[in-house]
Design a protein around this motif. Structure first.
Motif, short mmCIF file in Angstrom:
data_model
loop_
_atom_site.label_atom_id
_atom_site.label_comp_id
_atom_site.label_asym_id
_atom_site.label_seq_id
_atom_site.Cartn_x
_atom_site.Cartn_y
_atom_site.Cartn_z
N MET A 133 -17.49 126.66 -27.57
CA MET A 133 -18.67 127.02 -26.89
C MET A 133 -19.68 127.86 -27.80
O MET A 133 -20.91 127.62 -27.86
N ILE A 134 -19.21 128.80 -28.64
CA ILE A 134 -19.85 129.49 -29.66
C ILE A 134 -20.54 128.57 -30.86
O ILE A 134 -21.68 128.63 -31.01
N ASP A 135 -19.71 127.74 -31.22
CA ASP A 135 -20.33 126.74 -32.11
C ASP A 135 -21.33 126.00 -31.83
O ASP A 135 -22.46 125.61 -32.33
N ASP A 136 -21.16 125.44 -30.30
CA ASP A 136 -22.07 124.71 -29.56
C ASP A 136 -23.61 125.34 -29.44
O ASP A 136 -24.63 124.85 -29.72
N MET A 137 -23.44 126.80 -29.19
CA MET A 137 -24.34 127.59 -29.06
C MET A 137 -25.35 127.85 -30.43
O MET A 137 -26.57 127.69 -30.19
N HIS A 138 -24.60 127.75 -31.22
CA HIS A 138 -25.15 128.00 -32.40
C HIS A 138 -25.85 126.68 -33.14
O HIS A 138 -26.88 126.75 -33.54
N VAL A 139 -25.54 125.47 -32.76
CA VAL A 139 -26.07 124.38 -33.00
C VAL A 139 -27.33 124.17 -32.24
O VAL A 139 -28.36 123.96 -32.76
#
Length: 193
Positions: A133-139
């Motif tokens: 989820m954090i990686d997706d938010m970063h994208v």
């Protein structure tokens, strides 16, 4: 010399700062610093270092890059100052050292070794989903930054175009009034004669 025959000398870091080469005889986990015998003994005496975890020559890391496992317990127990907190009692929701767990949580079923629990949590599905989820938010954040950058470029281009249009209109107006001035001046001169 064969790689396995090499001996890596590790020097005391506080002494190195003082331009001295003294062989390290211990390591402070909290400072992440190698210490000679004298510095090691002094480190134990000062109040600001009293809760630091010190490792002697036999247990200190031999890698000069200070590679210490990220799952090592270093916090001192508040009840037993000489002990390190290593356990969590999930039954009572308390943490403690060996002595605390032996005395106060002997009958609890939920006593667990903290480094093992940390390792489990790192690999848990919940943590992995949270990391994704954090990686997706970063994208998404990177995409938004990109769009903001594009919007700034469009805005800059619109400003340049508007300024060029204003300059062109100003030139037309000046040209019109200069032409009008010339025409009126010619008329005035004609009517005077």
């Amino acid at each position: 010399m064969d790689g396995s025959d090499e001996v890596c000398e590790i020097f005391c870091e506080p002494c190195e700062k003082a331009k001295q080469k003294t062989i390290a005889e211990g390591f402070c986990v909290d400072c992440s610093e190698y210490l000679c015998g004298q510095c090691f003994n002094h480190h134990k005496r000062f109040k600001q270092f009293e809760h630091h975890v010190l490792q002697d020559k036999n247990s200190m890391p031999l890698d000069p890059k200070h590679t210490v496992s990220k799952y090592v317990c270093t916090s001192k127990c508040q009840v037993h100052a000489d002990e390190v907190i290593k356990y969590i009692c999930k039954t009572c929701d308390k943490i403690g050292c060996n002595v605390c767990m032996t005395i106060d949580h002997r009958s609890c079923d939920g006593v667990r070794y903290i480094p093992d629990e940390v390792k489990k949590s790192v690999t848990s599905v919940e943590i992995q989903e949270f990391a994704k989820m954090i990686d997706d938010m970063h994208v998404v954040q990177q995409e938004l930054y990109s769009k903001i950058g594009q919007n700034f470029q469009v805005s800059d281009q619109m400003i340049k175009t508007a300024c060029m249009d204003l300059e062109r209109q100003k030139d037309q107006i000046v040209s019109f009034f200069e032409s009008l001035y010339d025409t009126m001046k010619t008329e005035v001169v004609k009517n005077r004669t």
